[in-house]
Design a protein around this motif. Structure first.
Motif, PDB file in Angstrom:
ATOM      1  N   ALA A  53     -17.928  57.516  -4.120  1.00 18.72           N
ATOM      2  CA  ALA A  53     -18.802  57.355  -5.359  1.00 18.72           C
ATOM      3  C   ALA A  53     -20.352  57.864  -5.213  1.00 18.72           C
ATOM      4  O   ALA A  53     -20.882  58.207  -3.944  1.00 18.72           O
ATOM      5  CB  ALA A  53     -19.095  55.784  -5.502  1.00 18.72           C
ATOM      6  N   TYR A  60     -15.717  53.502  -8.966  1.00 23.32           N
ATOM      7  CA  TYR A  60     -15.090  53.550  -7.459  1.00 23.32           C
ATOM      8  C   TYR A  60     -14.024  54.495  -7.615  1.00 23.32           C
ATOM      9  O   TYR A  60     -12.913  54.121  -8.213  1.00 23.32           O
ATOM     10  CB  TYR A  60     -14.518  52.000  -7.236  1.00 23.32           C
ATOM     11  N   PRO A  61     -14.043  55.618  -7.215  1.00 21.53           N
ATOM     12  CA  PRO A  61     -13.363  56.851  -7.425  1.00 21.53           C
ATOM     13  C   PRO A  61     -12.067  56.553  -6.546  1.00 21.53           C
ATOM     14  O   PRO A  61     -12.091  56.193  -5.270  1.00 21.53           O
ATOM     15  CB  PRO A  61     -14.203  58.104  -7.311  1.00 21.53           C
ATOM     16  N   SER A  78     -12.530  55.332  -2.431  1.00 23.28           N
ATOM     17  CA  SER A  78     -13.788  54.965  -2.130  1.00 23.28           C
ATOM     18  C   SER A  78     -14.065  53.689  -2.781  1.00 23.28           C
ATOM     19  O   SER A  78     -14.529  53.599  -3.842  1.00 23.28           O
ATOM     20  CB  SER A  78     -14.868  56.205  -2.666  1.00 23.28           C
ATOM     21  N   SER A 108     -11.105  56.406 -12.022  1.00 23.48           N
ATOM     22  CA  SER A 108     -11.739  55.308 -11.474  1.00 23.48           C
ATOM     23  C   SER A 108     -10.591  53.932 -11.381  1.00 23.48           C
ATOM     24  O   SER A 108      -9.540  54.035 -12.007  1.00 23.48           O
ATOM     25  CB  SER A 108     -12.615  54.612 -12.787  1.00 23.48           C
ATOM     26  N   TYR A 116     -19.310  60.632  -9.053  1.00 25.93           N
ATOM     27  CA  TYR A 116     -18.751  60.908  -7.673  1.00 25.93           C
ATOM     28  C   TYR A 116     -18.715  62.133  -7.287  1.00 25.93           C
ATOM     29  O   TYR A 116     -19.401  63.378  -8.002  1.00 25.93           O
ATOM     30  CB  TYR A 116     -17.283  60.389  -8.008  1.00 25.93           C
TER      31      TYR A 116
END
Length: 125
Positions: A53, A60-61, A78, A108, A116
């Protein structure tokens, strides 16, 4: 209203080419958005990918890695659950069995928005 994003995982369209050793910074700005990347690897190469991120409390990838034929290889995210600081990176480390263009899909985890960073390292056999 809604948005629908669809992408092929073998020979994807409008994919960004990842360069070995270079970081790619991007921004997810809509619900359901997916970003697609490709890179070439040879059979036996070690693929190391990381996604993180770009800011706390943002996106929150999550990333998925596919081989040249579109077969799912690995995923990473992440995320730490707190939202109070930038979470640790999600990391993938695999040795590829097939030569060709591999695909990475980033999205996401919770349909949130934000920046990100994606990084690729290829270790030749």
């Amino acid at each position: 209203s809604f948005a629908l994003f669809v992408q092929r995982v073998n020979e994807p369209i409008r994919a960004v080419v990842l360069k070995d050793g270079a970081d790619q910074t991007a921004f997810i700005n809509s619900c359901g958005q997916i970003d697609t990347y490709t890179f070439e690897a040879q059979s036996g190469d070690r693929i190391e990918l990381s996604v993180i991120a770009g800011s706390k409390g943002g996106v929150y990838p999550k990333m998925d890695l596919y081989d040249p034929e579109g077969q799912f290889l690995e995923e990473a995210k992440s995320y730490d659950g707190s939202g109070f600081h930038v979470p640790p990176p999600g990391e993938i480390g695999v040795r590829t069995a097939k030569a060709g263009n591999h695909t990475v899909i980033v999205r996401s985890m919770f349909n949130d928005q934000g920046p990100y960073r994606l990084a690729l390292r290829l270790l030749k056999q």
